[in-house]
Design an enzyme around this catalytic site. Structure first.
Site, mmCIF file in Angstrom:
data_model
loop_
_atom_site.group_PDB
_atom_site.id
_atom_site.type_symbol
_atom_site.label_atom_id
_atom_site.label_comp_id
_atom_site.label_asym_id
_atom_site.label_seq_id
_atom_site.Cartn_x
_atom_site.Cartn_y
_atom_site.Cartn_z
ATOM 1 N N GLU A 17 59.295 53.193 58.027
ATOM 2 C CA GLU A 17 59.899 53.185 59.376
ATOM 3 C C GLU A 17 60.710 51.923 59.645
ATOM 4 O O GLU A 17 60.549 51.285 60.688
ATOM 5 C CB GLU A 17 58.793 53.369 60.427
ATOM 6 C CG GLU A 17 58.000 54.644 60.210
ATOM 7 C CD GLU A 17 56.766 54.772 61.105
ATOM 8 O OE1 GLU A 17 56.530 53.905 61.960
ATOM 9 O OE2 GLU A 17 56.033 55.778 60.938
ATOM 10 N N ASN A 70 60.122 55.423 53.508
ATOM 11 C CA ASN A 70 59.503 56.557 54.215
ATOM 12 C C ASN A 70 59.812 56.439 55.704
ATOM 13 O O ASN A 70 59.787 55.339 56.260
ATOM 14 C CB ASN A 70 57.981 56.463 53.977
ATOM 15 C CG ASN A 70 57.214 57.678 54.443
ATOM 16 O OD1 ASN A 70 57.596 58.804 54.142
ATOM 17 N ND2 ASN A 70 56.124 57.466 55.183
ATOM 18 N N HIS A 100 56.904 64.921 61.188
ATOM 19 C CA HIS A 100 56.022 65.182 62.334
ATOM 20 C C HIS A 100 56.788 66.069 63.321
ATOM 21 O O HIS A 100 57.583 65.584 64.132
ATOM 22 C CB HIS A 100 55.578 63.860 62.980
ATOM 23 C CG HIS A 100 54.706 63.049 62.082
ATOM 24 N ND1 HIS A 100 53.431 63.463 61.724
ATOM 25 C CD2 HIS A 100 54.918 61.877 61.432
ATOM 26 C CE1 HIS A 100 52.899 62.562 60.900
ATOM 27 N NE2 HIS A 100 53.778 61.601 60.702
ATOM 28 N N GLU A 137 54.286 63.626 55.422
ATOM 29 C CA GLU A 137 53.293 63.597 56.514
ATOM 30 C C GLU A 137 53.450 64.809 57.433
ATOM 31 O O GLU A 137 53.375 64.684 58.663
ATOM 32 C CB GLU A 137 53.459 62.313 57.354
ATOM 33 C CG GLU A 137 53.363 61.028 56.579
ATOM 34 C CD GLU A 137 53.457 59.769 57.448
ATOM 35 O OE1 GLU A 137 53.314 59.858 58.683
ATOM 36 O OE2 GLU A 137 53.682 58.689 56.874
ATOM 37 N N ASP A 164 53.172 67.701 59.919
ATOM 38 C CA ASP A 164 52.306 68.459 60.826
ATOM 39 C C ASP A 164 53.185 69.074 61.902
ATOM 40 O O ASP A 164 54.318 68.647 62.111
ATOM 41 C CB ASP A 164 51.130 67.645 61.402
ATOM 42 C CG ASP A 164 51.503 66.302 61.983
ATOM 43 O OD1 ASP A 164 52.684 66.078 62.293
ATOM 44 O OD2 ASP A 164 50.590 65.467 62.140
HETATM 45 O O1 G3I Z 1 39.706 51.229 63.172
HETATM 46 C C1 G3I Z 1 39.490 51.367 64.574
HETATM 47 C C2 G3I Z 1 38.047 51.476 64.865
HETATM 48 O O2 G3I Z 1 37.414 50.284 64.481
HETATM 49 C C3 G3I Z 1 37.857 51.762 66.350
HETATM 50 O O3 G3I Z 1 36.510 51.991 66.614
HETATM 51 C C4 G3I Z 1 38.648 52.998 66.782
HETATM 52 C C5 G3I Z 1 38.583 53.244 68.267
HETATM 53 O O4 G3I Z 1 39.683 53.999 68.706
HETATM 54 O O5 G3I Z 1 39.999 52.780 66.444
HETATM 55 C C6 G3I Z 1 40.193 52.610 65.056
HETATM 56 O O6 G3I Z 1 41.536 52.473 64.763
HETATM 57 C C7 G3I Z 1 42.346 53.636 64.875
HETATM 58 C C8 G3I Z 1 42.945 53.917 63.523
HETATM 59 O O7 G3I Z 1 43.873 54.986 63.639
HETATM 60 C C9 G3I Z 1 41.898 54.265 62.474
HETATM 61 O O8 G3I Z 1 41.230 55.429 62.826
HETATM 62 C C10 G3I Z 1 43.423 53.357 65.891
HETATM 63 O O9 G3I Z 1 42.848 53.265 67.183
HETATM 64 C C11 G3I Z 1 44.447 54.448 65.877
HETATM 65 O O10 G3I Z 1 45.533 54.035 66.696
HETATM 66 C C12 G3I Z 1 44.944 54.669 64.460
HETATM 67 O O11 G3I Z 1 45.921 55.701 64.497
HETATM 68 C C13 G3I Z 1 46.627 55.938 63.301
HETATM 69 C C14 G3I Z 1 48.100 55.644 63.496
HETATM 70 O O12 G3I Z 1 48.812 55.960 62.321
HETATM 71 C C15 G3I Z 1 48.338 54.198 63.866
HETATM 72 O O13 G3I Z 1 49.661 53.864 63.846
HETATM 73 C C16 G3I Z 1 46.446 57.391 62.930
HETATM 74 O O14 G3I Z 1 45.073 57.638 62.610
HETATM 75 C C17 G3I Z 1 47.345 57.755 61.741
HETATM 76 O O15 G3I Z 1 47.325 59.137 61.548
HETATM 77 C C18 G3I Z 1 48.772 57.322 62.022
HETATM 78 O O16 G3I Z 1 49.539 57.597 60.890
HETATM 79 C C19 G3I Z 1 50.946 57.322 60.974
HETATM 80 C C20 G3I Z 1 51.420 56.969 59.588
HETATM 81 O O17 G3I Z 1 50.666 55.904 59.068
HETATM 82 C C21 G3I Z 1 52.900 56.596 59.596
HETATM 83 N N1 G3I Z 1 53.699 57.670 60.171
HETATM 84 C C22 G3I Z 1 53.246 58.122 61.486
HETATM 85 C C23 G3I Z 1 51.776 58.532 61.435
HETATM 86 C C24 G3I Z 1 51.330 59.112 62.745
HETATM 87 O O18 G3I Z 1 51.402 58.146 63.753
#
Ligand code: G3I
Length: 347
Positions: free
Chosen positions: A159, A200, A236, A265, A267
Site C-alpha cells: 500500500e 501489493n 477487497h 486478499e 473478499d
Molecule cells: O493484537 C491485538 C490484541 O492484543 C487485542 O486484544 C485485540 C483487541 O481488539 O486487538 C488485536 O489486534 C488486532 C489485530 O488485527 C490482530 O487481530 C487489531 O485490533 C486489528 O485492528 C487488526 O486488524 C487487522 C488489520 O489488517 C489491521 O490493519 C486485520 O485482522 C487484518 O485482516 C487486516 O489485514 C489487512 C492486510 O494486512 C493488508 N490489506 C488490507 C487488509 C484488511 O484491512
C-alpha cells in the site's frame, strides 16, 4: 429394437472426446488448484488454527497456499525492540510444511501495525533517519532469512501508493525518501534470492491514478535492476459496488512489464442482512475474479482473505457489513464456494 439400433448407431457415430476435454468437476479447492494450475490460498488466523480443529481441518483440506493474516507483521514479530516473537509465524510455516502448502509472507514494509517502540521513537526524534534505515534493513534481513526457502512470495511493500496516485506519505517515505522501496527489495532479495518479491495494494483492480503510478514505479524499479517480481491485487470487493470489469486488463499491463501477478486478499462483502440474492451476486464476483486470474497467464495465485465468516476482518471494520467469505460461520460452503468449483481455465 429399431430404436436401440438407432441409439447404438448414434453413439458409434459420435467421435469420442479425449478424457482431458471433460475432466470431472473438482471436489474441492485443492483439486481446483491442481486442475487449473493456479495456486489457491487463504489468509490464516493463527489463534483459530491452534484452537479450532474444524477450522484447521477445512483450511488444510481446501488450500495449498497460505498467508498469515497478522502473524508476520512487524508488531507481531518484534513488539519490543530486539524482542522477537516468532511463535505464531512459525506455527503457520510449520503447519504449511506438514500440509504441503506454499506460503506468502505478509508483509515487510507497511505503515500499519508497526510496533509502538518504532513509531514513537520516530515521532519523538530518538530514532533518526540513519538509524531508521538500519532498523528497516535489519528487520527485512532478519525476517526473510528466518524463513529462507519456506516462503514462495513476499509482500515486500504494501500500500505505498495513495488513491490519488501520489506516493503515500508514510514514515518511511518522509524519513528515508523514495529510495526505501528499491532498498527494501534489494535487502529482501539478498536474504532469500529464490523468493518472489511483490508490491501489493488494494483498489489496484480499478483505480486509474493508483494503477498508473504503480506501473510507472514498477517500470522504474525494473529499469534500475531492482529485484521486483510480482504485483499483488488485494481485491477487497463489495457487492454494493460494481465488479471491477477491467481487472484482467490491468493484470495484463503488469504482466507485460515482466511481472507475475496474484490476487492476494480477495473478499466480497455485502450490506447485511444476508439474502439469497446477495449471496448469488457475491458468487458471481468470486467466480469472475477467478476467471480474470485464469485468463492471464502470469496470474499465479488466488488467495482469499480468510475463508470463513467466523473469522473475517470485515464486520469489525465496516459497520453493518459482513458475510464476505466463501464459507459461513459454521464452515458451510456458500454459493460462492460452489461457483468457484465451476470456473474453468479459458482455452
Ligand atoms: O493484537 C491485538 C490484541 O492484543 C487485542 O486484544 C485485540 C483487541 O481488539 O486487538 C488485536 O489486534 C488486532 C489485530 O488485527 C490482530 O487481530 C487489531 O485490533 C486489528 O485492528 C487488526 O486488524 C487487522 C488489520 O489488517 C489491521 O490493519 C486485520 O485482522 C487484518 O485482516 C487486516 O489485514 C489487512 C492486510 O494486512 C493488508 N490489506 C488490507 C487488509 C484488511 O484491512
Amino acid at each position: 429394437m429399431k430404436l436401440l439400433v438407432l441409439a447404438l448407431a448414434l453413439v458409434l457415430a459420435t467421435p469420442a472426446l479425449p478424457a482431458s476435454a471433460h475432466p470431472r468437476p473438482p471436489r474441492d479447492l485443492r483439486q481446483l488448484a491442481q486442475q487449473t494450475g493456479v495456486k489457491i490460498g487463504s489468509a490464516v488466523d493463527i489463534a483459530a488454527l491452534r484452537a479450532e480443529s474444524d477450522y484447521r481441518k477445512v483450511l488444510n483440506r481446501e488450500f495449498s497456499h497460505v498467508t498469515a493474516e497478522n502473524a508476520m507483521k512487524w508488531e507481531s514479530v518484534e513488539p519490543e525492540r530486539g524482542v522477537f516473537t516468532w511463535a505464531d509465524a512459525d506455527t503457520l510455516v510449520e503447519n504449511a510444511r506438514r500440509n504441503h502448502q506454499q506460503v506468502r509472507g505478509h508483509t515487510l514494509v507497511w505503515h500499519n501495525q508497526l510496533p509502538a517502540w518504532l513509531t514513537s521513537g520516530v515521532a519523538d526524534g530518538s530514532i533518526d533517519a540513519t538509524e531508521l534505515r538500519k532498523i528497516l534493513r535489519d528487520h527485512i534481513t532478519t525476517q526473510v532469512r528466518r524463513y529462507k526457502g519456506k516462503i514462495r512470495a513476499w509482500d515486500v511493500v504494501n500500500e505505498v501508493v495513495e488513491e490519488d496516485g501520489t506516493m503515500r506519505q508514510t514514515l518511511w517515505l518522509t524519513h528515508l525518501g523514495p529510495g526505501y522501496i528499491a532498498d527494501a527489495f534489494r535487502w529482501a532479495h539478498k536474504a532469500d534470492p529464490h523468493a518472489k518479491l511483490y508490491i501489493n495494494d488494494y483498489n489496484l483492480e480499478w483505480n486509474a491514478p493508483k494503477i498508473e503510478t504503480t506501473l510507472a514505479l514498477v517500470k522504474e524499479l525494473r529499469a534500475q535492476g531492482v529485484p521486483i517480481h510480482g504485483a499483488g491485487f488485494q481485491g477487497h470487493l463489495g457487492i454494493q459496488y460494481d465488479y471491477p470489469g477491467d481487472w484482467a486488463n490491468v493484470m495484463r499491463r503488469f504482466a507485460d512489464l515482466g511481472l507475475e501477478v496474484a490476487v492476494t486478499e480477495l473478499d466480497v462483502r455485502m450490506v447485511l442482512p444476508v439474502t439469497p440474492e446477495k449471496l448469488a451476486t457475491q458468487a458471481t464476483y468470486y467466480s469472475r475474479a477467478l476467471s480474470d486470474c485464469l485468463s492471464v497467464r502470469a496470474c499465479r495465485e488466488f488467495t482469499v482473505w480468510g475463508y470463513t465468516d467466523r473469522h473475517s476482518w470485515v464486520p469489525g471494520w465496516f459497520e453493518g457489513e459482513g458475510s464476505a467469505c466463501l464459507l459461513d460461520e459454521n464452515l458451510a460452503p456458500k454459493p460462492a464456494y460452489r461457483a468457484l468449483l465451476n470456473v474453468k481455465r479459458p482455452r
